[in-house]
Design a protein around this motif. Structure first.
Motif, mmCIF file in Angstrom:
data_model
loop_
_atom_site.group_PDB
_atom_site.id
_atom_site.type_symbol
_atom_site.label_atom_id
_atom_site.label_comp_id
_atom_site.label_asym_id
_atom_site.label_seq_id
_atom_site.Cartn_x
_atom_site.Cartn_y
_atom_site.Cartn_z
ATOM 1 N N UNK A 71 57.918 40.415 11.892
ATOM 2 C CA UNK A 71 56.854 41.087 12.639
ATOM 3 C C UNK A 71 55.483 40.825 12.021
ATOM 4 N N UNK A 72 55.241 39.561 11.694
ATOM 5 C CA UNK A 72 53.972 39.136 11.108
ATOM 6 C C UNK A 72 53.189 38.283 12.091
ATOM 7 N N UNK A 73 51.867 38.356 11.991
ATOM 8 C CA UNK A 73 50.999 37.471 12.765
ATOM 9 C C UNK A 73 50.791 36.181 11.985
ATOM 10 N N UNK A 74 51.000 35.043 12.628
ATOM 11 C CA UNK A 74 50.737 33.773 11.967
ATOM 12 C C UNK A 74 50.148 32.795 12.966
ATOM 13 N N UNK A 75 49.155 32.040 12.501
ATOM 14 C CA UNK A 75 48.520 30.981 13.295
ATOM 15 C C UNK A 75 48.385 29.751 12.420
ATOM 16 N N UNK A 76 47.980 28.648 13.028
ATOM 17 C CA UNK A 76 47.823 27.402 12.287
ATOM 18 C C UNK A 76 46.487 26.760 12.660
#
Length: 255
Positions: A71-76
């Motif tokens: 339940x983590x936000x991650x982007x690249x």
């Protein structure tokens, strides 16, 4: 407001376990943003990261799946032609986390990261050997440079509450005038309101980096909180090797 934490996805020799990152920042409302060094390091700098486009897709998909389960936000961050995407993004981020820093890679940072990355990055950087046990003591270099105070304030915003039982040592350079003396006294008073054990050790300007590493090498896994002076340590191969050998972390800001 969530703190944005940037991290290189392909710096590590082994796969990233995002759960370790989540535990390390479990006390912080955060989002993660990964970037591939391959996208930003010029080929002529040497071999550089060996990640292929296919590897990138697999790594990104794996991290996105793990982030979803946690339940983590991650982007690249994606590189763009004629644009300094990574440095621009760093100006709006709260921290860059680089891990692990070891004897094998500490002197290869300049080759692994984009040109002038460590001098031009727009937010503080935390370099650590082990996120599961990053530091036992805290060293604050107080050399009257605003960048050092910026690093300290950032560190406290991330780790002040969970580190308030750790020993803090302020390393001070001899003040030149009355305003600097008053600022030093204010800093000591300020930290004493947060930490139970605060000491102060004077140092001279002569070979400050060498003195710092020599003092820190006697401690048990310290984190060095510094301003621009950290760049002198990272550029000196002998001092950088000593940092890694004695399991030190660095939390620094150059702005």
């Amino acid at each position: 407001m969530k703190k944005q934490i940037l991290f290189p996805v392909d710096f590590q020799s082994s796969p990233i376990h995002l759960v370790d990152y989540a535990r390390f920042f479990s006390h912080v409302d955060k989002s993660f943003t990964g970037f591939f060094l391959k996208d930003f390091v010029k080929q002529q700098k040497g071999k550089g990261p060996g990640t292929t486009d296919g590897d990138k897709s697999v790594i990104q998909a794996s991290l996105e799946e793990e982030a979803k389960s946690l339940n983590l936000d991650i982007n690249f961050i994606k590189s763009q032609p004629n644009g300094n995407t990574l440095l621009n993004q760093s100006k709006f981020a709260d921290l860059v986390l680089i891990n692990p820093i070891t004897n094998d890679n500490v002197n290869k940072l300049a080759q692994s990261f984009p040109d002038h990355f460590f001098e031009e990055i727009g937010c503080p950087i935390f370099l650590s050997e082990n996120l599961l046990d990053p530091y036992h003591e805290i060293l604050v270099l107080f050399d009257y440079d605003q960048s050092g105070l910026a690093a300290l304030k950032s560190f406290l915003s991330f780790f002040g509450k969970i580190s308030n039982t750790k020993k803090v040592t302020i390393l001070t350079v001899s003040p030149d005038d009355a305003p600097e003396i008053h600022l030093e006294k204010y800093l000591v008073s300020y930290l004493q309101k947060i930490f139970a054990d605060v000491g102060i050790v004077p140092m001279s300007n002569r070979d400050l980096s060498g003195q710092l590493v020599h003092f820190a090498s006697k401690l048990n896994k310290p984190v060095l909180i510094m301003g621009r002076a950290a760049l002198n340590l990272l550029k000196d191969s002998q001092l950088a090797t000593q940092l890694a050998s004695h399991h030190m972390s660095i939390f620094y800001s150059n702005v």
